[in-house]
Design a protein around this motif. Structure first.
Motif, mmCIF file in Angstrom:
data_model
loop_
_atom_site.group_PDB
_atom_site.id
_atom_site.type_symbol
_atom_site.label_atom_id
_atom_site.label_comp_id
_atom_site.label_asym_id
_atom_site.label_seq_id
_atom_site.Cartn_x
_atom_site.Cartn_y
_atom_site.Cartn_z
ATOM 1 N N SER A 1 0.834 -1.203 0.000
ATOM 2 C CA SER A 1 0.000 0.000 0.000
ATOM 3 C C SER A 1 0.868 1.252 0.000
ATOM 4 C CB SER A 1 -0.930 0.005 1.220
ATOM 5 O OG SER A 1 -1.844 -1.058 1.158
ATOM 6 N N TYR A 2 1.952 1.206 0.787
ATOM 7 C CA TYR A 2 2.876 2.347 0.817
ATOM 8 C C TYR A 2 3.520 2.569 -0.550
ATOM 9 C CZ TYR A 2 6.976 5.173 1.861
ATOM 10 O OH TYR A 2 7.928 6.156 1.845
ATOM 11 N N ALA A 3 3.911 1.477 -1.214
ATOM 12 C CA ALA A 3 4.526 1.600 -2.537
ATOM 13 C C ALA A 3 3.556 2.228 -3.522
ATOM 14 C CB ALA A 3 4.977 0.224 -3.035
ATOM 15 N N ARG A 4 2.312 1.833 -3.455
ATOM 16 C CA ARG A 4 1.295 2.421 -4.337
ATOM 17 C C ARG A 4 1.110 3.909 -4.033
ATOM 18 N NH1 ARG A 4 -2.568 1.520 -7.822
ATOM 19 N NH2 ARG A 4 -4.629 2.434 -7.568
ATOM 20 N N GLN B 1 -7.603 17.207 -6.640
ATOM 21 C CA GLN B 1 -8.205 16.612 -5.446
ATOM 22 C C GLN B 1 -8.416 15.111 -5.608
ATOM 23 O OE1 GLN B 1 -8.533 18.290 -2.623
ATOM 24 N NE2 GLN B 1 -9.072 16.347 -1.630
ATOM 25 N N GLY B 2 -8.724 14.689 -6.845
ATOM 26 C CA GLY B 2 -8.879 13.262 -7.080
ATOM 27 C C GLY B 2 -7.596 12.507 -6.782
ATOM 28 N N SER B 3 -6.453 13.076 -7.160
ATOM 29 C CA SER B 3 -5.159 12.442 -6.878
ATOM 30 C C SER B 3 -4.900 12.366 -5.379
ATOM 31 C CB SER B 3 -4.032 13.226 -7.558
ATOM 32 O OG SER B 3 -4.210 13.270 -8.952
ATOM 33 N N VAL B 4 -5.277 13.420 -4.673
ATOM 34 C CA VAL B 4 -5.105 13.432 -3.218
ATOM 35 C C VAL B 4 -5.920 12.312 -2.580
ATOM 36 C CG1 VAL B 4 -5.514 14.751 -1.108
ATOM 37 C CG2 VAL B 4 -4.601 15.898 -3.135
ATOM 38 N N GLU B 5 -7.174 12.166 -3.021
ATOM 39 C CA GLU B 5 -8.038 11.134 -2.451
ATOM 40 C C GLU B 5 -7.517 9.740 -2.782
ATOM 41 O OE1 GLU B 5 -10.354 11.803 -0.310
ATOM 42 O OE2 GLU B 5 -9.933 13.937 -0.576
ATOM 43 N N ARG B 6 -7.026 9.548 -4.007
ATOM 44 C CA ARG B 6 -6.477 8.232 -4.381
ATOM 45 C C ARG B 6 -5.248 7.906 -3.542
ATOM 46 N NH1 ARG B 6 -8.039 9.970 -9.596
ATOM 47 N NH2 ARG B 6 -5.952 10.739 -10.105
ATOM 48 N N ALA C 1 -4.886 4.787 -1.049
ATOM 49 C CA ALA C 1 -3.830 3.807 -1.339
ATOM 50 C C ALA C 1 -3.152 3.302 -0.072
ATOM 51 C CB ALA C 1 -2.787 4.418 -2.272
ATOM 52 N N LEU C 2 -3.159 4.112 0.988
ATOM 53 C CA LEU C 2 -2.496 3.715 2.227
ATOM 54 C C LEU C 2 -3.293 2.699 3.034
ATOM 55 C CD1 LEU C 2 -1.116 7.152 3.425
ATOM 56 C CD2 LEU C 2 0.248 5.144 2.805
ATOM 57 N N ILE C 3 -4.536 2.444 2.622
ATOM 58 C CA ILE C 3 -5.375 1.488 3.347
ATOM 59 C C ILE C 3 -5.300 0.139 2.640
ATOM 60 C CG2 ILE C 3 -7.693 0.964 4.178
ATOM 61 C CD1 ILE C 3 -8.292 3.970 4.006
ATOM 62 N N PRO C 4 -4.683 -0.866 3.253
ATOM 63 C CA PRO C 4 -4.561 -2.170 2.582
ATOM 64 C C PRO C 4 -5.933 -2.778 2.321
ATOM 65 C CG PRO C 4 -3.093 -2.037 4.481
ATOM 66 C CD PRO C 4 -4.028 -0.855 4.561
ATOM 67 N N VAL D 1 2.797 -5.907 -10.933
ATOM 68 C CA VAL D 1 2.029 -5.522 -12.127
ATOM 69 C C VAL D 1 0.722 -4.865 -11.717
ATOM 70 C CG1 VAL D 1 0.719 -6.443 -14.086
ATOM 71 C CG2 VAL D 1 3.069 -7.209 -13.688
ATOM 72 N N LEU D 2 0.029 -5.468 -10.762
ATOM 73 C CA LEU D 2 -1.250 -4.917 -10.309
ATOM 74 C C LEU D 2 -1.056 -3.545 -9.673
ATOM 75 C CD1 LEU D 2 -4.278 -5.272 -9.872
ATOM 76 C CD2 LEU D 2 -3.762 -6.489 -7.753
ATOM 77 N N GLU D 3 -0.005 -3.408 -8.874
ATOM 78 C CA GLU D 3 0.218 -2.158 -8.170
ATOM 79 C C GLU D 3 0.733 -1.045 -9.078
ATOM 80 O OE1 GLU D 3 2.763 -3.469 -5.067
ATOM 81 O OE2 GLU D 3 1.184 -4.649 -4.113
ATOM 82 N N SER D 4 1.176 -1.394 -10.285
ATOM 83 C CA SER D 4 1.631 -0.367 -11.225
ATOM 84 C C SER D 4 0.474 0.391 -11.850
ATOM 85 C CB SER D 4 2.484 -1.007 -12.328
ATOM 86 O OG SER D 4 1.675 -1.740 -13.238
#
Length: 220
Positions: A115-118, A131-136, A140-143, A160-163
């Motif tokens: 999650s941290y890597a994402r 703002q959409g990027s901020v929310e994503r 992303a930090l929530i597994p 691959v999935l996390e990319s």
């Protein structure tokens, strides 16, 4: 390929710290630095080694990890047996990106690290954030939830999935470049992920009329 995220573990129990280091090293894209066992040694190590992420215990012999957290200008997650609500609130109030209660499994820490890597990839995109990027990035930090019946993913399949970034579409070539694998490898894992429902596939027709597969995360 991008460099591994370097992780410093701060825990006064040597055996626990060593175990957590093996957990970190088992996650693709992460490298555990030599653990330290006190707040003073943590400050020295952070100054000299410049880790990307600190995994910090609350109970240290020379200071509270929550007090140390206030002094750190580095991404930090709490790994501790401190289960009271006040410790949790204080940790997040002082900037912790995550809180994992001991004891935990290797998979639980792996989820936190992925999650941290994402999160880092989302914030590593060029240009100003909307703002959409901020929310994503926050999400992303929530597994994601782990179900016992879920098929375990290999490190490459997980990478691959996390990319893939929510709301964006990618070709197999673009995914291969982001992950650092061949196009054929990326294509194979993307197809497998699509079969599992973890990835959506769309066809896009170019100027030559030849269709191209585009991959994205399912809409939430």
């Amino acid at each position: 390929m991008p460099e591994d995220f370097r992780v410093l573990i701060v825990d006064d129990d040597f055996h626990v710290a060593k175990l957590h280091a093996t957990y970190v090293d088992s996650v693709a894209g992460f490298l555990a630095l030599a653990p330290v066992g006190s707040a003073s040694l943590a400050l020295q190590a952070i100054h000299s080694l410049r880790p990307d992420l600190v995994l910090l215990d609350v109970y240290l012999p020379d200071a509270s990890g929550l007090d140390l957290l206030q002094q750190l200008d580095v991404d930090t997650m709490i790994l501790s047996a401190a289960s009271d609500a006040e410790s949790l609130r204080k940790a997040f109030r002082r900037g912790a990106l995550g809180y994992l209660l001991k004891p935990f499994t290797a998979e639980s820490l792996s989820q936190q690290l992925r999650s941290y890597a994402r999160y880092r990839r989302l914030l590593g995109q060029p240009g100003a954030l909307d703002q959409g990027s901020v929310e994503r990035a926050k999400r992303a930090l929530i597994p994601g939830d782990v179900t016992p019946a879920a098929k375990p993913r290999s490190a490459t399949e997980a990478a691959v999935l996390e990319s893939l970034v929510a709301g964006e579409q990618y070709s197999a070539v673009e995914v291969a470049t982001r992950v650092g694998v061949s196009r054929a490898t990326a294509q194979r894992y993307l197809s497998s992920l699509a079969d599992d429902g973890a990835v959506d596939i769309q066809l896009r027709y170019g100027t030559t009329g030849r269709p191209e597969h585009r991959y994205s995360l399912p809409a939430s």
